[in-house]
Design a protein around this motif. Sequence first.
Motif, PDB file in Angstrom:
ATOM      1  N   ILE A  63       0.925  -0.677   0.088  1.00 23.81           N
ATOM      2  CA  ILE A  63       0.349  -0.505  -0.081  1.00 23.81           C
ATOM      3  C   ILE A  63       0.759   1.858  -0.045  1.00 23.81           C
ATOM      4  N   TYR A  64       1.981   1.224   0.390  1.00 18.68           N
ATOM      5  CA  TYR A  64       2.938   2.305   0.978  1.00 18.68           C
ATOM      6  C   TYR A  64       4.140   2.551  -0.774  1.00 18.68           C
ATOM      7  N   GLU A  65       3.715   1.794  -1.592  1.00 18.03           N
ATOM      8  CA  GLU A  65       4.902   1.831  -2.477  1.00 18.03           C
ATOM      9  C   GLU A  65       5.463   2.781  -3.483  1.00 18.03           C
ATOM     10  N   LYS A  66       4.402   3.754  -3.586  1.00 21.07           N
ATOM     11  CA  LYS A  66       5.132   5.250  -3.971  1.00 21.07           C
ATOM     12  C   LYS A  66       5.259   5.999  -2.418  1.00 21.07           C
ATOM     13  N   LEU A  67       5.393   5.375  -1.787  1.00 25.67           N
ATOM     14  CA  LEU A  67       6.447   6.761  -0.734  1.00 25.67           C
ATOM     15  C   LEU A  67       7.313   6.125  -0.407  1.00 25.67           C
ATOM     16  N   LEU A  68       8.764   6.341  -1.390  1.00 24.18           N
ATOM     17  CA  LEU A  68      10.429   5.736  -1.378  1.00 24.18           C
ATOM     18  C   LEU A  68      10.674   7.333  -0.878  1.00 24.18           C
ATOM     19  N   TYR A  69      11.643   7.461  -0.289  1.00 21.45           N
ATOM     20  CA  TYR A  69      12.800   8.489   0.056  1.00 21.45           C
ATOM     21  C   TYR A  69      14.245   8.050  -0.310  1.00 21.45           C
ATOM     22  N   ASN A  70      14.351   9.874  -0.403  1.00 16.15           N
ATOM     23  CA  ASN A  70      16.381   9.907  -0.604  1.00 16.15           C
ATOM     24  C   ASN A  70      16.733   8.683  -1.437  1.00 16.15           C
ATOM     25  N   GLY A  71      16.676   8.334  -2.491  1.00 21.10           N
ATOM     26  CA  GLY A  71      17.345   7.259  -3.246  1.00 21.10           C
ATOM     27  C   GLY A  71      16.229   6.380  -3.283  1.00 21.10           C
ATOM     28  N   ASN A  72      15.634   5.906  -2.278  1.00 24.21           N
ATOM     29  CA  ASN A  72      15.366   4.442  -2.423  1.00 24.21           C
ATOM     30  C   ASN A  72      14.988   3.309  -2.933  1.00 24.21           C
ATOM     31  N   GLU A  73      15.204   2.545  -2.965  1.00 22.17           N
ATOM     32  CA  GLU A  73      14.025   1.658  -4.459  1.00 22.17           C
ATOM     33  C   GLU A  73      13.084   1.251  -3.961  1.00 22.17           C
ATOM     34  N   LYS A 131      17.103   5.202   9.858  1.00 18.67           N
ATOM     35  CA  LYS A 131      15.970   6.208   8.758  1.00 18.67           C
ATOM     36  C   LYS A 131      15.699   5.375   7.776  1.00 18.67           C
ATOM     37  N   PRO A 132      14.235   5.975   8.080  1.00 14.87           N
ATOM     38  CA  PRO A 132      13.083   4.861   7.442  1.00 14.87           C
ATOM     39  C   PRO A 132      13.273   5.065   5.509  1.00 14.87           C
ATOM     40  N   ALA A 133      12.952   4.017   4.620  1.00 16.22           N
ATOM     41  CA  ALA A 133      13.515   4.431   4.057  1.00 16.22           C
ATOM     42  C   ALA A 133      12.074   4.201   2.807  1.00 16.22           C
ATOM     43  N   GLY A 134      10.387   4.444   3.289  1.00 19.11           N
ATOM     44  CA  GLY A 134       9.528   4.828   2.861  1.00 19.11           C
ATOM     45  C   GLY A 134       8.160   4.579   3.966  1.00 19.11           C
ATOM     46  N   ALA A 135       7.017   5.044   3.595  1.00 17.25           N
ATOM     47  CA  ALA A 135       6.023   4.704   4.143  1.00 17.25           C
ATOM     48  C   ALA A 135       6.548   6.458   4.710  1.00 17.25           C
ATOM     49  N   PHE A 136       4.975   6.274   5.924  1.00 19.20           N
ATOM     50  CA  PHE A 136       5.524   7.727   6.371  1.00 19.20           C
ATOM     51  C   PHE A 136       5.493   7.622   7.968  1.00 19.20           C
ATOM     52  N   TYR A 137       6.241   7.248   8.787  1.00 17.79           N
ATOM     53  CA  TYR A 137       5.924   6.658  10.315  1.00 17.79           C
ATOM     54  C   TYR A 137       7.409   6.303  10.491  1.00 17.79           C
ATOM     55  N   LEU A 138       7.478   7.229  11.853  1.00 24.70           N
ATOM     56  CA  LEU A 138       9.312   6.484  12.239  1.00 24.70           C
ATOM     57  C   LEU A 138       8.389   5.513  13.590  1.00 24.70           C
TER      58      LEU A 138
END
Length: 399
Positions: free
Chosen positions: A203-213, A318-325
């Motif tokens: 469900i979070y497949e499109k929420l990737l950050y900082n160059g993570n794939e 540091k998380p690579a995706g989603a929007f949680y810590l």
Amino acid sequence: MELSRKVMQVQPSATLKISATAKQMMADGVDVINLGIGEPDFQTPDNIKQAAIDSIQNGQASFYTPATGLPALKQAISQRIEADHHYHFDPNQIVVTDGAKMALFTLFQVILNPDDEVLLPVPYWVSYSEQVKLAGGVPVEVSTDEQLRFTAADLEAQRTPKTKALVLNSPQNPSGLVFSRAELTAIVNWTVEHDVLVIADEIYEKLLYNGNEFTSVLELDDANMDHVVLINGVSKAYSMTGWRIGYAAGPQTIMAKMGVVLGHAASNPAAVSQYAAIEAFSGDQSSVETMRQGFEARLNELYPLIERLPGFKMPAGKPAGAFYLFPDITEALRLTGYADAPAFVTAVLLEAHVGLVPGEAFGMPGCLRLSYATDIDSLREAHRRLQKFMTEKIAEQAK
């Protein structure tokens, strides 16, 4: 009247419980910053809203649809999956549901017999275990390492003749962990070897950050796809939590039985939401990237602030995706004198007016989850309140 044994063993959703408490406090005039719910704060994109309005005005939204979803929506989903992951599902392999949560619920109802076991690597989303119980199954926790990763050997350690399925969530709620292609390949190969169904919650497949794939299980060996059911939806990437549209895609035999259950359970997802979802999947995708960039900026500012709070540790990095810590607060509990994360989270809500979720809800005591899917000013204020709370509680303990 005696209630069913299944329902008596199910716990309320911790995220919804925290959110309800926070919302009640807000209704009572308390200035609460609720970081306990997994909901984007962005408005649904205008083109999607307009598609819904058009369906109302032209009369399309006034009637029942097929139980498994509009043919045009299933076609749009099929085309989106093929465009993103180069894998083709026929529309009869897709079932549209009232949110991805309903897709999971219905799937468990279809595949589980009494006492069948479902492997849940920790941490895991709060509803997986409870939905398994409601279907008569047994949730089995799988231990993970300090970086919250697991291997086929970890799965094998928990496998029994009753093992039926594995829930594989990447990017992961609550940690933001993303599994690599090599990790996914080894895991899926193990499930095929032991005839275990992979329930791939992406469900979070499109929420990737900082160059993570991100690698989808659909991008692995096609020969393994008979052992995979994909779960996804519009809630996170398109900021459509209130529209309640999710889907399952997988072997046609499973999807057909899901359709039978859904026909008796819900008749069909709301027609207006389905027309909106057609536009989400087939229309302009630029808003997805705009929102992703917004989440990335929030993560990059908030992560170091939370990491520096006294007693907060981020063992997985540091998380690579989603929007949680998902910090480990074991040391913070010791510093403040609280017995466990639920007590700590309750105190933070009542005294600092910040809503968080204890790690117990995700199978990991001594941790907590906070969402950064809200505006940056609120995140900064939430950090300030947490810092003040920790400073005061540590001082009290030192007396």
